[in-house]
Scaffold this motif. Sequence first.
Motif, mmCIF file in Angstrom:
data_model
loop_
_atom_site.group_PDB
_atom_site.id
_atom_site.type_symbol
_atom_site.label_atom_id
_atom_site.label_comp_id
_atom_site.label_asym_id
_atom_site.label_seq_id
_atom_site.Cartn_x
_atom_site.Cartn_y
_atom_site.Cartn_z
ATOM 1 N N PRO A 38 10.904 -36.719 25.513
ATOM 2 C CA PRO A 38 10.118 -38.100 25.475
ATOM 3 C C PRO A 38 9.331 -38.426 27.249
ATOM 4 N N ALA A 39 9.765 -37.281 27.846
ATOM 5 C CA ALA A 39 9.122 -37.354 29.611
ATOM 6 C C ALA A 39 7.764 -36.378 29.174
ATOM 7 N N LEU A 40 7.805 -35.699 28.561
ATOM 8 C CA LEU A 40 6.872 -34.110 28.009
ATOM 9 C C LEU A 40 6.087 -35.171 28.187
ATOM 10 N N TRP A 41 6.034 -35.723 26.825
ATOM 11 C CA TRP A 41 4.739 -36.742 25.920
ATOM 12 C C TRP A 41 4.847 -37.938 27.361
ATOM 13 N N LEU A 42 5.570 -38.852 27.901
ATOM 14 C CA LEU A 42 4.835 -39.346 29.016
ATOM 15 C C LEU A 42 3.943 -38.921 29.810
ATOM 16 N N GLY A 43 4.165 -37.715 29.991
ATOM 17 C CA GLY A 43 3.699 -36.888 30.917
ATOM 18 C C GLY A 43 2.342 -36.393 30.391
ATOM 19 N N LEU A 44 2.103 -36.109 29.363
ATOM 20 C CA LEU A 44 0.385 -35.365 28.564
ATOM 21 C C LEU A 44 -0.003 -37.102 28.582
ATOM 22 N N ALA A 45 0.460 -37.411 27.375
ATOM 23 C CA ALA A 45 0.271 -38.244 26.227
ATOM 24 C C ALA A 45 -0.488 -39.547 26.890
ATOM 25 N N TYR A 46 0.308 -40.017 28.555
ATOM 26 C CA TYR A 46 0.181 -41.529 29.880
ATOM 27 C C TYR A 46 -0.207 -40.751 30.724
ATOM 28 N N LEU A 47 0.315 -39.778 31.346
ATOM 29 C CA LEU A 47 -0.093 -39.622 33.117
ATOM 30 C C LEU A 47 -1.837 -38.702 32.265
ATOM 31 N N GLY A 48 -1.623 -38.231 31.939
ATOM 32 C CA GLY A 48 -2.369 -37.587 31.555
ATOM 33 C C GLY A 48 -3.882 -37.646 30.428
ATOM 34 N N ALA A 49 -3.980 -38.220 30.471
ATOM 35 C CA ALA A 49 -5.034 -39.438 29.921
ATOM 36 C C ALA A 49 -5.495 -40.575 31.140
ATOM 37 N N LEU A 50 -4.226 -40.984 31.827
ATOM 38 C CA LEU A 50 -4.721 -41.540 33.236
ATOM 39 C C LEU A 50 -5.859 -40.715 34.083
ATOM 40 N N ALA A 51 -5.286 -39.320 34.106
ATOM 41 C CA ALA A 51 -5.879 -38.403 34.887
ATOM 42 C C ALA A 51 -6.997 -38.063 34.779
ATOM 43 N N ALA A 52 -7.232 -38.018 33.223
ATOM 44 C CA ALA A 52 -8.460 -37.624 32.508
ATOM 45 C C ALA A 52 -9.839 -38.998 33.316
ATOM 46 N N LEU A 53 -8.832 -40.261 33.036
ATOM 47 C CA LEU A 53 -9.396 -41.054 33.354
ATOM 48 C C LEU A 53 -11.061 -41.215 34.445
ATOM 49 N N PHE A 54 -9.670 -40.834 35.705
ATOM 50 C CA PHE A 54 -10.398 -41.279 36.739
ATOM 51 C C PHE A 54 -10.834 -39.940 37.423
ATOM 52 N N VAL A 55 -10.641 -38.901 36.597
ATOM 53 C CA VAL A 55 -11.996 -38.290 37.155
ATOM 54 C C VAL A 55 -12.968 -38.313 36.530
ATOM 55 N N THR A 56 -13.016 -38.453 35.114
ATOM 56 C CA THR A 56 -14.217 -38.998 34.496
ATOM 57 C C THR A 56 -15.006 -39.930 35.187
ATOM 58 N N ALA A 57 -14.433 -40.983 36.082
ATOM 59 C CA ALA A 57 -14.861 -41.456 36.249
ATOM 60 C C ALA A 57 -15.594 -42.023 37.656
ATOM 61 N N PHE A 58 -16.155 -40.330 38.263
ATOM 62 C CA PHE A 58 -16.449 -39.557 39.735
ATOM 63 C C PHE A 58 -17.253 -39.119 39.246
#
Length: 291
Positions: A38-58
Amino acid sequence: MNTAAPARPAPPRTPRRRLAAFLHRHAGVRLSLLLSAPALWLGLAYLGALAALFVTAFWSTDTFTGDLVRVPTWGNFQDLLTADVYRTIALRSVGVAVAVTLIDLLIAFPMAFAMAKLASPRAQRWLVIAVLTPLWASYLVKAYAWRVMLGSEGLLGWGYGLTATVLTLSYLWLPYMILPIYAGLERLPDSLLEAAGDLGARGWRTFRTVVWPLALPAVIAGSVFTFSLSLGDYITVKIVGGTSQLIGNVVYDNIGAANNLPFAAAVATVPVMIMLVYLAAVRRTGALENL
């Protein structure tokens, strides 16, 4: 004469048995292994998507070709902060989310209290099923059903706009407020209510001093669902919102028609920041510690 059977030799310690014995002795390692997936899924699918969102915003979009320009810039956030229309849309979105949360709370609390404290155990099971039943239907079917009712020739005929949006969202997310409050009130001991009555507390005082403080964590849990889901919704606004615009619509339009993914990502950070502020404010009350 000694007739005792000879002792059987101990079974060999296979690697599998040694591993089982090691995990039995070390509960922390066992828990870490159970939570690794579950932690791996949370890190890749959720936190990874949020990180990609913030990077794309710039990033930005080339005006002529429509291609992404992967050069960091604050332009998208400057547009959000300087344009009055986006501040208005953000405030309108927060207002709709607050209105939906309050309406659902006013409806859900007495329903949940009746389910938890007044209904029989058999009736409780049927009432929980009744609350869950709308969740089995399609989101679009329920939203379009409200569109038919709110249309000029519908059952209500109130028309489309913010009022229609609030009503539809309140209906859609009501079960997410009822169920947490019901679970919280079900854990409330009946002896506390009886003791309050024996001490002379009337209904309102019992609610204010006994029921509400103990049910507040459950109310906050339900409000997180209704507030966050309403804040980021865009489908209901498209169906019954008329000309109204919320944050979700701005994100959707910039991804689709405008083909401006970086600006859409910047707008999408607004509800994330609002929810972080909301959770931080709730955490300071201490209510989350009792969830």
